[in-house]
Design an enzyme around this catalytic site. Structure first.
Site, mmCIF file in Angstrom:
data_model
loop_
_atom_site.group_PDB
_atom_site.id
_atom_site.type_symbol
_atom_site.label_atom_id
_atom_site.label_comp_id
_atom_site.label_asym_id
_atom_site.label_seq_id
_atom_site.Cartn_x
_atom_site.Cartn_y
_atom_site.Cartn_z
ATOM 1 N N GLY A 59 0.826 -1.207 0.000
ATOM 2 C CA GLY A 59 0.000 0.000 0.000
ATOM 3 C C GLY A 59 0.858 1.254 0.000
ATOM 4 C CG HIS A 95 -7.659 3.648 0.494
ATOM 5 N ND1 HIS A 95 -8.828 2.946 0.362
ATOM 6 C CD2 HIS A 95 -6.655 2.758 0.366
ATOM 7 C CE1 HIS A 95 -8.540 1.671 0.138
ATOM 8 N NE2 HIS A 95 -7.238 1.535 0.132
ATOM 9 C CG ASP A 103 -1.674 -1.727 8.671
ATOM 10 O OD1 ASP A 103 -2.397 -0.725 8.546
ATOM 11 O OD2 ASP A 103 -1.782 -2.740 7.938
#
Ligand code: F6P
Length: 343
Positions: free
Chosen positions: A12, A273, A129
């Site tokens: 990502g 997002h 994360d």
């Protein structure tokens, strides 16, 4: 002939990626290395798509979100002949070292290539994360937490005005780092994360207790990986075997159940997002810069199979293998800080 270093960004996109690229490139250029940008993660090496990076390409990058190199979730181990093509293209481009910037998946590939083929790669830990082992923090996390905190602050306004329960779904594929940190910072009344799976009934009784104390609104932060009955089991799966969690609708399911069980009017906001987009915080820019310099140093010194990492306030290096073996979960002490304010 000059030494050549490649840089790739995988997984990502993440605020701070461009700051790492800039730092690796600047230090390398200063030492006379040629710098090559690999396009779109491992796909660039599988398909042989690269671009030369010069001073012009790396200028103005600190405030820019995303990655100037593009990114994908390509896994060379899942592409026919992928690993051989990576090695062939690497040789054909006359590269001497690679800096892979990524999370568990991208760096998992790097670790395996190094272990199995002595591939000259070093890693930089990237993920909003914050779940990579071996490093206290990954860059991108601080930005995501800031965005989520601001969202919680703003949702307080509506919660208070309408006497509502506002559920906020935040990212974090396997871990509740963003949920816990933004929940503490934003004053969440309940936080639901995969590591400490308190049941929806416990959450409901916390909310009831709070409302009995005279409060008539609540903020609930739920991490997308929180397990709850009533969420979809199926979804798209990427080349690393991950289901797209946003399709499960855990925030929706939590909101529905809270409303059913309490009778309080409830709404859900899925941040998605937004948490990854835009300009990195100053803290992420600094961390990304320090990681980039460290990765360049490791690569120039031939210390492959290593990853730049933050331990305390020091940037150190750890083995890629160690860093990708298991995920770094939210420790109970952090959840206890959050829990002190539940209900
Ligand atoms: O790993 C970063 C992350 O943003 C996770 O928090 C999330 O589950 C996932 O990526 C979303 O992936 P995609 O952008 O492919 O939908």
């Amino acid at each position: 002939v000059a030494d050549r270093i490649g840089i790739l960004t995988g997984g990502g996109d993440c605020p701070g990626l461009n700051a790492v690229i800039r730092a690796v490139a600047r230090r390398s250029m200063l030492r006379g290395w040629e710098v090559v940008g690999v396009r779109e993660g491992w796909r660039g090496l599988v398909d042989g798509i690269v671009e030369e990076l010069g001073p012009r390409e790396i200028s103005g990058l600190l405030p820019r979100g995303g990655t100037i190199l593009g990114t994908t979730r390509t896994n060379p181990y899942k592409v026919d002949g992928g690993v051989e093509r990576v090695r062939e293209n690497f040789g054909a481009m006359k590269l001497d070292a690679l800096v892979a910037i990524g999370g568990e998946d991208t760096l998992g590939v790097a670790a395996r290539l190094h272990a199995e083929h002595d591939f000259p790669v070093v890693g930089v830990p990237k993920t909003i994360d914050n779940d990579l082992s071996g490093t206290d923090y990954t860059f991108g996390f601080d930005t995501a937490v800031s965005v989520a905190t601001e969202a919680i602050d703003r949702l307080h306004t509506t919660a208070e005005s309408h006497n509502r329960v506002m559920v906020v779904e935040v990212m974090g594929r396997h871990t509740g780092w963003i949920a816990v940190m933004s929940g503490i910072a934003g004053g969440a009344d309940v936080i639901l994360i995969p590591e400490e799976p308190i049941s929806i009934d416990e959450a409901v009784s916390d909310i009831r207790r709070r409302h009995e104390r005279g409060k008539d609104f609540s903020i609930v932060v739920v991490s997308e990986g929180y397990e709850l009955e009533g969420t979809a089991e199926e979804g798209d799966v990427d080349q690393f075997g991950h289901v797209r969690l946003s399709q499960r609708g855990v925030g929706d399911a939590v909101a529905r159940q809270i409303e059913e069980k309490t009778g309080y009017e409830t709404r859900v906001t899925v941040l998605g997002h937004i948490q990854r987009g835009g300009s990195p915080t100053a803290r992420d820019r600094v961390l990304a810069t320090r990681f980039g310099l460290k990765a360049a140093d490791l690569a120039h010194a031939g210390k492959f199979g290593r990853m730049a990492a933050l331990q305390g306030d020091q940037v150190v290096d750890v083995s890629l293998d160690e860093a990708t073996k298991e995920l770094k979960l939210v420790p109970a002490e952090w959840y206890d800080v959050a829990k002190a304010f539940f209900g």
